[in-house]
Design a protein around this motif. Structure first.
Motif, PDB file in Angstrom:
ATOM      1  N   GLN A 146       0.855  -1.178   0.000  1.00  0.00           N
ATOM      2  CA  GLN A 146       0.000   0.000   0.000  1.00  0.00           C
ATOM      3  C   GLN A 146       0.891   1.229   0.000  1.00  0.00           C
ATOM      4  N   ALA A 147       0.654   2.133  -0.935  1.00  0.00           N
ATOM      5  CA  ALA A 147       1.390   3.392  -0.992  1.00  0.00           C
ATOM      6  C   ALA A 147       0.370   4.518  -0.930  1.00  0.00           C
ATOM      7  N   ALA A 148       0.670   5.550  -0.130  1.00  0.00           N
ATOM      8  CA  ALA A 148      -0.282   6.647   0.031  1.00  0.00           C
ATOM      9  C   ALA A 148       0.422   7.877   0.578  1.00  0.00           C
ATOM     10  N   GLU A 149      -0.299   8.999   0.553  1.00  0.00           N
ATOM     11  CA  GLU A 149       0.130  10.218   1.218  1.00  0.00           C
ATOM     12  C   GLU A 149      -0.700  10.348   2.484  1.00  0.00           C
ATOM     13  N   ALA A 150      -0.120  10.918   3.515  1.00  0.00           N
ATOM     14  CA  ALA A 150      -0.828  11.068   4.781  1.00  0.00           C
ATOM     15  C   ALA A 150      -0.379  12.346   5.475  1.00  0.00           C
ATOM     16  N   SER A 151      -1.168  12.757   6.452  1.00  0.00           N
ATOM     17  CA  SER A 151      -0.789  13.881   7.310  1.00  0.00           C
ATOM     18  C   SER A 151      -1.394  13.629   8.675  1.00  0.00           C
ATOM     19  N   CYS A 152      -0.780  14.220   9.687  1.00  0.00           N
ATOM     20  CA  CYS A 152      -1.301  14.096  11.044  1.00  0.00           C
ATOM     21  C   CYS A 152      -0.679  15.195  11.896  1.00  0.00           C
ATOM     22  N   VAL A 153      -1.184  15.338  13.123  1.00  0.00           N
ATOM     23  CA  VAL A 153      -0.623  16.271  14.083  1.00  0.00           C
ATOM     24  C   VAL A 153       0.092  15.428  15.130  1.00  0.00           C
ATOM     25  N   THR A 154       1.353  15.725  15.380  1.00  0.00           N
ATOM     26  CA  THR A 154       2.171  14.922  16.286  1.00  0.00           C
ATOM     27  C   THR A 154       1.827  15.200  17.744  1.00  0.00           C
ATOM     28  N   ASP A 155       2.142  14.237  18.598  1.00  0.00           N
ATOM     29  CA  ASP A 155       1.962  14.423  20.037  1.00  0.00           C
ATOM     30  C   ASP A 155       3.198  15.115  20.620  1.00  0.00           C
ATOM     31  N   GLY A 156       3.321  15.162  21.932  1.00  0.00           N
ATOM     32  CA  GLY A 156       4.433  15.847  22.591  1.00  0.00           C
ATOM     33  C   GLY A 156       5.794  15.239  22.294  1.00  0.00           C
ATOM     34  N   ALA A 157       5.831  13.953  21.864  1.00  0.00           N
ATOM     35  CA  ALA A 157       7.093  13.292  21.536  1.00  0.00           C
ATOM     36  C   ALA A 157       7.361  13.315  20.041  1.00  0.00           C
ATOM     37  N   GLY A 158       6.518  14.018  19.268  1.00  0.00           N
ATOM     38  CA  GLY A 158       6.711  14.089  17.822  1.00  0.00           C
ATOM     39  C   GLY A 158       6.172  12.882  17.088  1.00  0.00           C
ATOM     40  N   MET A 159       5.292  12.084  17.727  1.00  0.00           N
ATOM     41  CA  MET A 159       4.801  10.855  17.114  1.00  0.00           C
ATOM     42  C   MET A 159       3.324  10.961  16.752  1.00  0.00           C
ATOM     43  N   CYS A 160       2.922  10.183  15.746  1.00  0.00           N
ATOM     44  CA  CYS A 160       1.510  10.012  15.418  1.00  0.00           C
ATOM     45  C   CYS A 160       1.299   8.623  14.848  1.00  0.00           C
ATOM     46  N   THR A 161       0.052   8.163  14.927  1.00  0.00           N
ATOM     47  CA  THR A 161      -0.312   6.831  14.452  1.00  0.00           C
ATOM     48  C   THR A 161      -0.955   6.951  13.081  1.00  0.00           C
ATOM     49  N   VAL A 162      -0.541   6.090  12.157  1.00  0.00           N
ATOM     50  CA  VAL A 162      -1.009   6.110  10.775  1.00  0.00           C
ATOM     51  C   VAL A 162      -1.795   4.830  10.512  1.00  0.00           C
ATOM     52  N   GLN A 163      -2.957   4.953   9.868  1.00  0.00           N
ATOM     53  CA  GLN A 163      -3.780   3.805   9.485  1.00  0.00           C
ATOM     54  C   GLN A 163      -3.283   3.263   8.144  1.00  0.00           C
ATOM     55  N   HIS A 164      -3.283   1.938   7.989  1.00  0.00           N
ATOM     56  CA  HIS A 164      -3.004   1.318   6.696  1.00  0.00           C
ATOM     57  C   HIS A 164      -4.037   0.239   6.438  1.00  0.00           C
ATOM     58  N   ALA A 165      -4.121  -0.225   5.206  1.00  0.00           N
ATOM     59  CA  ALA A 165      -5.150  -1.191   4.815  1.00  0.00           C
ATOM     60  C   ALA A 165      -4.570  -2.522   4.342  1.00  0.00           C
ATOM     61  N   LEU A 166      -3.378  -2.887   4.811  1.00  0.00           N
ATOM     62  CA  LEU A 166      -2.780  -4.154   4.376  1.00  0.00           C
ATOM     63  C   LEU A 166      -3.550  -5.361   4.897  1.00  0.00           C
ATOM     64  N   GLY A 167      -4.096  -5.251   6.098  1.00  0.00           N
ATOM     65  CA  GLY A 167      -4.779  -6.381   6.701  1.00  0.00           C
ATOM     66  C   GLY A 167      -3.828  -7.366   7.351  1.00  0.00           C
ATOM     67  N   THR A 168      -2.548  -7.036   7.367  1.00  0.00           N
ATOM     68  CA  THR A 168      -1.527  -7.865   7.989  1.00  0.00           C
ATOM     69  C   THR A 168      -0.443  -6.941   8.540  1.00  0.00           C
ATOM     70  N   VAL A 169       0.346  -7.447   9.444  1.00  0.00           N
ATOM     71  CA  VAL A 169       1.444  -6.652   9.989  1.00  0.00           C
ATOM     72  C   VAL A 169       2.468  -6.423   8.888  1.00  0.00           C
ATOM     73  N   PRO A 170       2.820  -5.180   8.615  1.00  0.00           N
ATOM     74  CA  PRO A 170       3.799  -4.924   7.546  1.00  0.00           C
ATOM     75  C   PRO A 170       5.164  -5.521   7.883  1.00  0.00           C
TER      76      PRO A 170
END
Length: 172
Positions: free
Chosen positions: A40-64
């Motif tokens: 799966q290839a895509a563009e994404a954006s999010c707002v980071t938390d205090g540690a500079g991290m964010c969670t991204v959704q993917h649609a593979l259906g399996t652990v990458p």
């Protein structure tokens, strides 16, 4: 290829054939591994938390097995480094972390990036051993003490010779 594209290709082929040319037409399937890898290839954006991290959704259906991310910075002074977070991959999400430098996270900021998530088992590459040249060895050190030879003794007469004068030792 859609039906309209196939029809256009057929008409173009007939025109070339009518003009006396050779037509090589047809459709071919994708060339590559079989079965095709789950990607799966895509563009994404999010707002980071205090540690500079964010969670991204993917649609593979399996652990990458692997996720590759690339930051897309909209302004010249908005540069940040982006990495995936080790151990964060699940069947539906992964985490990314944005940093201004090695010690300063991009906390509470919007980030934009592209990603490619690859499903399936990770490939383990084992290095092949390289041939090494044998280590040179030193000759063994002798363990016995060298023997000494006594110097020859000097005599005025050689053995088996008679003294000058040839005498028999009888006065004469």
């Amino acid at each position: 290829m859609r039906t309209r594209e196939k029809a256009a290709l057929a008409v173009a082929g007939l025109a070339v054939a009518a003009a006396g040319g050779t037509v090589l037409a047809g459709t071919s399937g994708a060339v590559g591994p079989s079965p095709a890898p789950n990607v799966q290839a895509a563009e994404a954006s999010c707002v980071t938390d205090g540690a500079g991290m964010c969670t991204v959704q993917h649609a593979l259906g399996t652990v990458p097995a692997a996720v590759v991310v690339s930051a897309n910075t909209p302004g010249q002074f908005n540069a940040y480094m982006l990495n995936t977070v080790q151990g964060s991959y699940t069947a539906t999400t992964f985490q990314v972390r944005a940093m201004f430098n090695q010690t300063t996270p991009k906390a509470g900021g919007a980030i934009w990036f592209s990603f490619a998530a690859y499903g399936g088992a990770p490939v383990t590459i084992t290095p092949t051993p390289t041939k090494s040249s044998p280590t040179p060895t030193k000759p063994p050190t002798p363990t016995t003490a060298p023997t000494t030879v006594a110097p020859p003794t000097t005599t005025s007469e050689l053995p088996g010779t008679t003294p000058p004068g040839g005498g028999s030792g009888l006065g004469g």
